[in-house]
Design a protein around this motif. Sequence first.
Motif, PDB file in Angstrom:
ATOM      1  N   THR A 226       0.829  -1.209   0.000  1.00 44.04           N
ATOM      2  CA  THR A 226       0.000   0.000   0.000  1.00 44.04           C
ATOM      3  C   THR A 226       0.863   1.258   0.000  1.00 44.04           C
ATOM      4  O   THR A 226       0.610   2.208  -0.749  1.00 44.04           O
ATOM      5  N   ALA A 227       1.898   1.259   0.827  1.00 44.34           N
ATOM      6  CA  ALA A 227       2.798   2.413   0.890  1.00 44.34           C
ATOM      7  C   ALA A 227       3.551   2.603  -0.425  1.00 44.34           C
ATOM      8  O   ALA A 227       3.747   3.741  -0.879  1.00 44.34           O
ATOM      9  N   ASN A 228       3.958   1.510  -1.049  1.00 44.71           N
ATOM     10  CA  ASN A 228       4.699   1.611  -2.309  1.00 44.71           C
ATOM     11  C   ASN A 228       3.814   2.097  -3.454  1.00 44.71           C
ATOM     12  O   ASN A 228       4.277   2.834  -4.330  1.00 44.71           O
ATOM     13  N   VAL A 229       2.551   1.686  -3.442  1.00 44.09           N
ATOM     14  CA  VAL A 229       1.618   2.222  -4.439  1.00 44.09           C
ATOM     15  C   VAL A 229       1.437   3.721  -4.205  1.00 44.09           C
ATOM     16  O   VAL A 229       1.399   4.517  -5.148  1.00 44.09           O
ATOM     17  N   GLY A 230       1.357   4.110  -2.929  1.00 36.96           N
ATOM     18  CA  GLY A 230       1.272   5.530  -2.601  1.00 36.96           C
ATOM     19  C   GLY A 230       2.494   6.297  -3.091  1.00 36.96           C
ATOM     20  O   GLY A 230       2.377   7.406  -3.624  1.00 36.96           O
ATOM     21  N   LEU A 231       3.672   5.707  -2.925  1.00 32.85           N
ATOM     22  CA  LEU A 231       4.902   6.347  -3.384  1.00 32.85           C
ATOM     23  C   LEU A 231       4.895   6.520  -4.897  1.00 32.85           C
ATOM     24  O   LEU A 231       5.294   7.571  -5.423  1.00 32.85           O
ATOM     25  N   TYR A 232       4.446   5.495  -5.617  1.00 38.50           N
ATOM     26  CA  TYR A 232       4.362   5.588  -7.080  1.00 38.50           C
ATOM     27  C   TYR A 232       3.428   6.727  -7.486  1.00 38.50           C
ATOM     28  O   TYR A 232       3.746   7.530  -8.369  1.00 38.50           O
ATOM     29  N   LEU A 233       2.274   6.798  -6.824  1.00 41.65           N
ATOM     30  CA  LEU A 233       1.305   7.849  -7.144  1.00 41.65           C
ATOM     31  C   LEU A 233       1.864   9.235  -6.823  1.00 41.65           C
ATOM     32  O   LEU A 233       1.654  10.188  -7.574  1.00 41.65           O
ATOM     33  N   GLU A 234       2.582   9.333  -5.713  1.00 46.05           N
ATOM     34  CA  GLU A 234       3.184  10.623  -5.347  1.00 46.05           C
ATOM     35  C   GLU A 234       4.203  11.057  -6.397  1.00 46.05           C
ATOM     36  O   GLU A 234       4.229  12.226  -6.812  1.00 46.05           O
ATOM     37  N   LYS A 235       5.034  10.127  -6.839  1.00 41.24           N
ATOM     38  CA  LYS A 235       6.053  10.460  -7.839  1.00 41.24           C
ATOM     39  C   LYS A 235       5.436  10.887  -9.164  1.00 41.24           C
ATOM     40  O   LYS A 235       6.050  11.625  -9.929  1.00 41.24           O
ATOM     41  N   HIS A 236       4.215  10.427  -9.418  1.00 45.55           N
ATOM     42  CA  HIS A 236       3.556  10.765 -10.678  1.00 45.55           C
ATOM     43  C   HIS A 236       2.499  11.851 -10.501  1.00 45.55           C
ATOM     44  O   HIS A 236       1.652  12.052 -11.373  1.00 45.55           O
ATOM     45  N   GLY A 237       2.557  12.546  -9.365  1.00 46.24           N
ATOM     46  CA  GLY A 237       1.738  13.735  -9.178  1.00 46.24           C
ATOM     47  C   GLY A 237       0.328  13.524  -8.688  1.00 46.24           C
ATOM     48  O   GLY A 237      -0.447  14.484  -8.614  1.00 46.24           O
ATOM     49  N   ASN A 238      -0.040  12.307  -8.313  1.00 46.27           N
ATOM     50  CA  ASN A 238      -1.391  12.039  -7.809  1.00 46.27           C
ATOM     51  C   ASN A 238      -1.372  12.076  -6.280  1.00 46.27           C
ATOM     52  O   ASN A 238      -1.450  11.048  -5.597  1.00 46.27           O
ATOM     53  N   LEU A 239      -1.278  13.299  -5.755  1.00 43.27           N
ATOM     54  CA  LEU A 239      -0.998  13.485  -4.336  1.00 43.27           C
ATOM     55  C   LEU A 239      -2.149  13.059  -3.428  1.00 43.27           C
ATOM     56  O   LEU A 239      -1.922  12.478  -2.363  1.00 43.27           O
ATOM     57  N   GLU A 240      -3.377  13.353  -3.821  1.00 41.79           N
ATOM     58  CA  GLU A 240      -4.505  13.030  -2.947  1.00 41.79           C
ATOM     59  C   GLU A 240      -4.625  11.522  -2.723  1.00 41.79           C
ATOM     60  O   GLU A 240      -4.779  11.057  -1.583  1.00 41.79           O
ATOM     61  N   LEU A 241      -4.533  10.772  -3.809  1.00 45.65           N
ATOM     62  CA  LEU A 241      -4.590   9.311  -3.683  1.00 45.65           C
ATOM     63  C   LEU A 241      -3.395   8.785  -2.897  1.00 45.65           C
ATOM     64  O   LEU A 241      -3.523   7.866  -2.080  1.00 45.65           O
ATOM     65  N   ALA A 242      -2.240   9.361  -3.147  1.00 41.39           N
ATOM     66  CA  ALA A 242      -1.031   8.928  -2.443  1.00 41.39           C
ATOM     67  C   ALA A 242      -1.184   9.126  -0.941  1.00 41.39           C
ATOM     68  O   ALA A 242      -0.825   8.250  -0.143  1.00 41.39           O
ATOM     69  N   ALA A 243      -1.737  10.266  -0.537  1.00 41.74           N
ATOM     70  CA  ALA A 243      -1.916  10.550   0.893  1.00 41.74           C
ATOM     71  C   ALA A 243      -2.872   9.553   1.539  1.00 41.74           C
ATOM     72  O   ALA A 243      -2.649   9.100   2.672  1.00 41.74           O
ATOM     73  N   ILE A 244      -3.937   9.200   0.828  1.00 41.48           N
ATOM     74  CA  ILE A 244      -4.904   8.229   1.358  1.00 41.48           C
ATOM     75  C   ILE A 244      -4.223   6.883   1.616  1.00 41.48           C
ATOM     76  O   ILE A 244      -4.419   6.252   2.666  1.00 41.48           O
ATOM     77  N   LEU A 245      -3.400   6.453   0.666  1.00 40.29           N
ATOM     78  CA  LEU A 245      -2.735   5.161   0.811  1.00 40.29           C
ATOM     79  C   LEU A 245      -1.636   5.207   1.878  1.00 40.29           C
ATOM     80  O   LEU A 245      -1.443   4.242   2.625  1.00 40.29           O
ATOM     81  N   TYR A 246      -0.922   6.322   1.959  1.00 38.72           N
ATOM     82  CA  TYR A 246       0.067   6.475   3.037  1.00 38.72           C
ATOM     83  C   TYR A 246      -0.624   6.374   4.397  1.00 38.72           C
ATOM     84  O   TYR A 246      -0.124   5.727   5.324  1.00 38.72           O
ATOM     85  N   ASP A 247      -1.768   7.018   4.496  1.00 38.21           N
ATOM     86  CA  ASP A 247      -2.518   6.996   5.753  1.00 38.21           C
ATOM     87  C   ASP A 247      -2.942   5.576   6.103  1.00 38.21           C
ATOM     88  O   ASP A 247      -2.842   5.147   7.257  1.00 38.21           O
ATOM     89  N   ARG A 248      -3.396   4.835   5.092  1.00 33.93           N
ATOM     90  CA  ARG A 248      -3.833   3.447   5.324  1.00 33.93           C
ATOM     91  C   ARG A 248      -2.657   2.565   5.724  1.00 33.93           C
ATOM     92  O   ARG A 248      -2.798   1.638   6.524  1.00 33.93           O
ATOM     93  N   ALA A 249      -1.481   2.865   5.187  1.00 32.81           N
ATOM     94  CA  ALA A 249      -0.282   2.075   5.496  1.00 32.81           C
ATOM     95  C   ALA A 249       0.399   2.544   6.778  1.00 32.81           C
ATOM     96  O   ALA A 249       1.483   2.069   7.115  1.00 32.81           O
ATOM     97  N   LYS A 250      -0.247   3.499   7.468  1.00 30.69           N
ATOM     98  CA  LYS A 250       0.283   4.056   8.717  1.00 30.69           C
ATOM     99  C   LYS A 250       1.618   4.782   8.504  1.00 30.69           C
ATOM    100  O   LYS A 250       2.489   4.776   9.374  1.00 30.69           O
TER     101      LYS A 250
END
Length: 268
Positions: A226-250
């Motif tokens: 989950t955190a790695n998917v969030g990192l991928y999204l963050e690197k590609h500019g999808n910040l809102e989704l990335a934050a949601i997944l980071y939050d879920r991954a604690k």
Amino acid sequence: MGFSVVLSILSAYDVNNMHELIINSIDDLLWLRLSQIVFPNQDLMSLNKLQKLVYNEGSANRSSFNEKPIQFAMCLLLTGQFETAIDLLNQIEQFRCHAVHIGIFLHESRLLSTASKSNSPMLITTSTVEDPLKSINYQRLLTSYTEKCRYDTELWQIVNYFYLLKQIRQKDGENCFIESLAVLLLKLDENDLDNLLERLFGMNRQGVPTEARILDHLDIDTSVVTANVGLYLEKHGNLELAAILYDRAKKTRQACSIYNRLLSEAIR
């Protein structure tokens, strides 16, 4: 007549004799030619010569291929041209299922040459000193096949196909399993996205956690994925989704960092 075939195999010299009176199928002819291959004598029948013969014959007779694609694919498989056979079958809708599952078996058996970039064509030909080296875009083969699946009823099948990519990394180091999950999120509409977030990662876009997570049933660390998917999204500019997944991954620090960036941009 049978003696001539045996002599042809033992001597490996009579490679142009078709033995029409005995050989009555393409399978028989291929096995005969395979039996005549001699290593490393390149003046006689070699595997490379046989592969070129089969491929060129099929390419020159496209009408025959269109009429009997399975037969041509079998000839390619029998002569070790796995990537070309998979690519040809994948081009015909009714045989795509076979192409994908042949590819899966060969890849799991470490017999498939694969591309190192997800955006490469399905079949890549690399020029070498001796003969061209062909590779299949394994990630594209699997992900494009799952596009026919329904997200509401067949998400489990989609994730299982993606899971087969978990040990594969691209040339830039990106994990193919992680990238496939992230790209799936990006191409969904809002309704499908909410549904997938809940069923796959166990959280909706409002940040409310849910109990069921498909990823929990796989042999992986769900939080890490989950955190790695969030990192991928963050690197590609999808910040809102990335934050949601980071939050879920604690990953509170990463999530707060993104929320601060989004908030600062909103109040400017």
